[in-house]
Scaffold this motif. Structure first.
Motif, mmCIF file in Angstrom:
data_model
loop_
_atom_site.group_PDB
_atom_site.id
_atom_site.type_symbol
_atom_site.label_atom_id
_atom_site.label_comp_id
_atom_site.label_asym_id
_atom_site.label_seq_id
_atom_site.Cartn_x
_atom_site.Cartn_y
_atom_site.Cartn_z
ATOM 1 N N ARG A 1 0.784 -1.292 0.164
ATOM 2 C CA ARG A 1 -0.106 -0.040 0.067
ATOM 3 C C ARG A 1 0.957 1.123 0.030
ATOM 4 O O ARG A 1 1.902 1.360 0.699
ATOM 5 C CB ARG A 1 -1.133 0.037 1.250
ATOM 6 N N THR A 2 0.379 2.325 -0.748
ATOM 7 C CA THR A 2 1.352 3.308 -0.874
ATOM 8 C C THR A 2 0.982 4.287 0.534
ATOM 9 O O THR A 2 0.218 4.130 1.320
ATOM 10 C CB THR A 2 0.882 4.248 -2.036
ATOM 11 N N ILE A 3 2.150 5.253 0.716
ATOM 12 C CA ILE A 3 2.135 6.097 1.627
ATOM 13 C C ILE A 3 1.127 6.837 1.721
ATOM 14 O O ILE A 3 0.218 7.260 2.871
ATOM 15 C CB ILE A 3 3.657 6.634 1.864
ATOM 16 N N ARG A 4 0.714 7.545 0.455
ATOM 17 C CA ARG A 4 -0.362 8.482 0.307
ATOM 18 C C ARG A 4 -1.589 7.740 0.875
ATOM 19 O O ARG A 4 -2.402 8.339 1.660
ATOM 20 C CB ARG A 4 -0.529 8.844 -0.958
ATOM 21 N N GLU A 5 -1.854 6.600 0.314
ATOM 22 C CA GLU A 5 -2.974 5.922 0.563
ATOM 23 C C GLU A 5 -3.241 5.575 2.176
ATOM 24 O O GLU A 5 -4.362 5.702 2.872
ATOM 25 C CB GLU A 5 -3.224 4.619 -0.188
ATOM 26 N N ALA A 6 -2.143 5.408 2.804
ATOM 27 C CA ALA A 6 -1.986 4.918 4.151
ATOM 28 C C ALA A 6 -2.355 6.064 5.025
ATOM 29 O O ALA A 6 -3.107 6.003 5.838
ATOM 30 C CB ALA A 6 -0.732 4.404 4.472
ATOM 31 N N THR A 7 -1.617 7.085 4.538
ATOM 32 C CA THR A 7 -1.720 8.501 5.335
ATOM 33 C C THR A 7 -3.348 9.076 5.210
ATOM 34 O O THR A 7 -4.090 9.352 6.234
ATOM 35 C CB THR A 7 -0.937 9.399 4.864
ATOM 36 N N ASP A 8 -3.820 8.957 3.968
ATOM 37 C CA ASP A 8 -5.200 9.426 3.808
ATOM 38 C C ASP A 8 -6.370 8.380 4.768
ATOM 39 O O ASP A 8 -7.060 9.144 4.947
ATOM 40 C CB ASP A 8 -5.483 9.476 2.319
#
Length: 201
Positions: A52-59
């Motif tokens: 999972r991408t960092i952006r997806e995880a953070t969002d």
């Protein structure tokens, strides 16, 4: 006969701990632990290890816990501050083993593909490996058998000729189920004693 040594990285060769960062951000230890156990959790982090991408995880967390927005963003904005350095005793063992010229060395690591380049820049010993299999790149991770199999297949490693070192018992059991002898890592001193007992070091 053992011909291949497979290392986990985090907790074995590299000291990584989110608490190194979050102790700077929280003044109360209980609040910090609550945050790491209920917001930026190990299970959440493993999804990044799995691709999972960092952006997806953070969002995802920002939507779920908007009241913790600043500390959630810090997890990856300040991720390098979670690196405590090399675990010197294990690196010394790795160096001794490497210098024997007897073994092939591989790393099998649960690590985000987006943060692993930071480790590559910081730790020269990662260049000693004959190959590194990164979970975030493969979009697969320990303890799933398919992830171990990726390494075995890619480098033509025979399970009965390999030994695996990891600090997570769940991952050790998964390797043993595939016929790979394994050492649960606790300390460099205990690892050295185990390798000596097996006639590897």
């Amino acid at each position: 006969m053992i011909q291949t040594i497979i290392f986990d990285l985090g907790g074995v060769l590299i000291d990584w701990n989110p608490e190194y960062l979050y102790r700077k951000l929280f003044t109360d230890e209980t609040e910090m632990r609550h945050f790491l156990e209920n917001v930026c959790t190990p299970d959440w982090n493993e999804e990044q290890d799995g691709g999972r991408t960092i952006r997806e995880a953070t969002d995802y967390l920002l939507a779920k816990h908007p009241e913790h927005a600043e500390n959630i963003r810090a997890f990856y904005n300040r991720w390098p501050e979670m690196l405590g350095g090399a675990i010197a005793g294990t690196v010394a063992i790795f160096k001794e083993l490497k210098e024997t010229g007897k073994y092939q060395f591989y790393a099998l690591t649960n690590w985000s593909a987006e943060t692993f380049p930071v480790a590559l820049e910081q730790f020269d010993f990662l260049g000693w490996f004959d190959g590194i299999v990164v979970s975030g790149t493969e979009k697969d991770r320990k303890p799933f058998a398919s992830f171990y199999q990726t390494l075995l297949n890619r480098y033509q490693v025979h399970p009965e000729e390999a030994i695996f070192i990891d600090d997570n018992l769940r991952n050790i059991r998964a390797a043993e189920a595939l016929g790979i002898a394994s050492i649960p890592f606790t300390t460099p001193e205990a690892l050295r004693a185990d390798l000596q007992a097996r006639g590897i070091l």
